[in-house]
Scaffold this active site. Structure first.
Site, PDB file in Angstrom:
ATOM      1  N   HIS A 171       0.808  -1.229   0.000  1.00  9.23           N
ATOM      2  CA  HIS A 171       0.000   0.000   0.000  1.00  9.23           C
ATOM      3  C   HIS A 171       0.843   1.282   0.000  1.00  9.23           C
ATOM      4  O   HIS A 171       0.298   2.377  -0.100  1.00  9.23           O
ATOM      5  CB  HIS A 171      -0.943   0.018   1.212  1.00  9.23           C
ATOM      6  N   ASP A 207      -2.859 -10.021  -3.436  1.00 10.66           N
ATOM      7  CA  ASP A 207      -3.455  -9.687  -2.147  1.00 10.66           C
ATOM      8  C   ASP A 207      -4.937  -9.339  -2.347  1.00 10.66           C
ATOM      9  O   ASP A 207      -5.334  -8.839  -3.400  1.00 10.66           O
ATOM     10  CB  ASP A 207      -2.710  -8.496  -1.538  1.00 10.66           C
ATOM     11  N   HIS A 209      -6.516  -6.979  -1.262  1.00  8.60           N
ATOM     12  CA  HIS A 209      -6.728  -5.533  -1.380  1.00  8.60           C
ATOM     13  C   HIS A 209      -5.872  -4.971  -2.515  1.00  8.60           C
ATOM     14  O   HIS A 209      -4.787  -5.479  -2.789  1.00  8.60           O
ATOM     15  CB  HIS A 209      -6.388  -4.856  -0.046  1.00  8.60           C
ATOM     16  N   ASP A 297      -4.780 -13.072   1.854  1.00 10.23           N
ATOM     17  CA  ASP A 297      -5.997 -12.690   2.579  1.00 10.23           C
ATOM     18  C   ASP A 297      -7.262 -12.789   1.727  1.00 10.23           C
ATOM     19  O   ASP A 297      -8.359 -12.504   2.220  1.00 10.23           O
ATOM     20  CB  ASP A 297      -5.863 -11.300   3.215  1.00 10.23           C
TER      21      ASP A 297
END
Ligand SMILES: [Zn+2]
Length: 362
Positions: A171, A207, A209, A297
């Site tokens: 991120h 991931d 996200h 995740d």
């Protein structure tokens, strides 16, 4: 069967042990904890992956993707916080921002660098969920060293290397940290491979996200193409403001960014098809190396995402990426179900190995 994928490891990850995250002003239990990496290590030890210790690397590779001002802030933030007495009064034991250099605040003005740590934090942090504690910098720096050591292995001829990076990094942009991440391990690796090979590199982010950090860092560049499959931010998921299908790069990088946002509840069929699509898309750029940002995740048991992927799905994704036959650095990102995280990473790496085997035999 090709040799087991080496696991690059830094003990420094344990120095980062966040106490709490601040969500809508409320302290909630931290989820990005040392037990995550330790569980992966235990599972990969059992599976026979040889362990390679991360070796220190100079800051040059970091400065290639991050602003020096961000690095200086992160390196000194906690000791300044402690020296200012903030853990005692008002009683905040970790570095947390309260005021942000928001573009709507600044207009055309370049923000000043505030003298006080509690104000300066809002120049570099984009959320309140990413605390800096006494060992955070050493751990984040160790994670970068792990990613760079994995690059060294691959550049020396190892077909694949896995860096068990913690804290995660995907991120983080050139100048701002957040999302539980401090330094962008995968972006550092991609830039290192590109600079050394003097050839295009692909970065694929699995991931749950959106991989907003690498997207922002490489958005206007044609030499590192970035693909991300993730839960649709438009359905209410982090990073909320970006990660949509229309973000395709700009300028010289136009067409070199690909987002595949998926509906909450998506399972193996949809998710693996999206990973295959990203693999084919990236291959068309004829990259000379691959970086996989391996968050697990997206798994059904994970508390941090609504995707419903299984270990078999991660294996199939690994297979599709391994079948590209590229020198590959796999970098650990998210994954928060400590009971299953090791088995999920193992499944992805086993799938990757089998995909490579197909190339070797084929
Ligand atoms: Zn994630």
């Amino acid at each position: 069967m090709p040799a087991a994928i080496p696991l690059v490891w830094s003990d420094a990850h344990r120095l980062h042990e966040p106490r709490a995250e601040l969500f809508i002003g409320v302290r909630t239990p931290a989820v990005e904890l040392p037990a995550r990496a330790d569980a992966i290590r235990a599972e990969l030890d059992r599976a026979g992956h040889p362990v390679v210790p991360a070796t220190p690397h100079p800051d040059a590779a970091l400065e290639a993707v991050h602003d020096r001002a961000l690095l200086d802030f992160l390196a000194g933030a906690w000791s300044e916080w402690e020296a200012a007495g903030l853990p005692a009064a008002p009683g905040q034991p970790e570095v947390i921002p309260y005021f942000f250099a928001h573009p709507g605040l600044l207009g055309p003005i370049e923000p000043a660098l505030p003298v006080e740590t509690w104000a300066r934090t809002g120049r570099f942090a984009f959320d309140t969920m990413t605390p800096i504690g006494p060992g955070t910098w050493e751990a984040a720096r160790g994670a970068v060293d792990a990613a760079l050591t994995a690059c060294d292995l691959v550049l020396a001829g190892s077909p694949t290397a896995y860096a068990c990076c913690r804290p995660p990094g995907h991120h983080v942009t050139r100048g701002a940290y957040g999302g539980g991440c401090y330094l962008n391990n995968a972006a550092v690796a991609a830039e290192r491979l590109r600079a050394t090979l003097r050839a295009p590199v692909a970065l694929i982010d699995l991931d749950a996200h959106h991989g907003n950090g690498a997207q922002a860092i490489f958005y206007d560049r044609p030499d590192v193409v970035c693909g991300s499959v993730h839960v649709d931010p438009g359905a209410g998921w982090f990073p909320h403001f970006l990660g949509f299908a229309g973000e395709e790069g700009e300028g010289a990088g136009r067409g070199g960014n690909r987002n595949l946002p998926l509906a909450p509840g998506s399972g193996d069929d949809t998710w693996v098809a999206a990973v295959r699509e990203l693999a084919w898309w990236a291959a068309a750029f004829e990259p000379r190396a691959l970086v996989v940002a391996l968050g697990v995740d997206a798994a059904a048991a994970d508390p941090e995402s609504p995707l419903r992927v299984t270990a078999d799905g991660l294996g199939a994704a690994g297979h599709a990426l391994g079948a590209l036959g590229l020198p590959t650095v796999v970098v650990q990102e998210g994954g928060y179900d400590v009971a299953s995280i090791g088995a999920l990473v193992r499944a992805a790496l086993d799938g990757f190995r089998s995909g490579r085997e197909e190339i070797t035999d084929g």
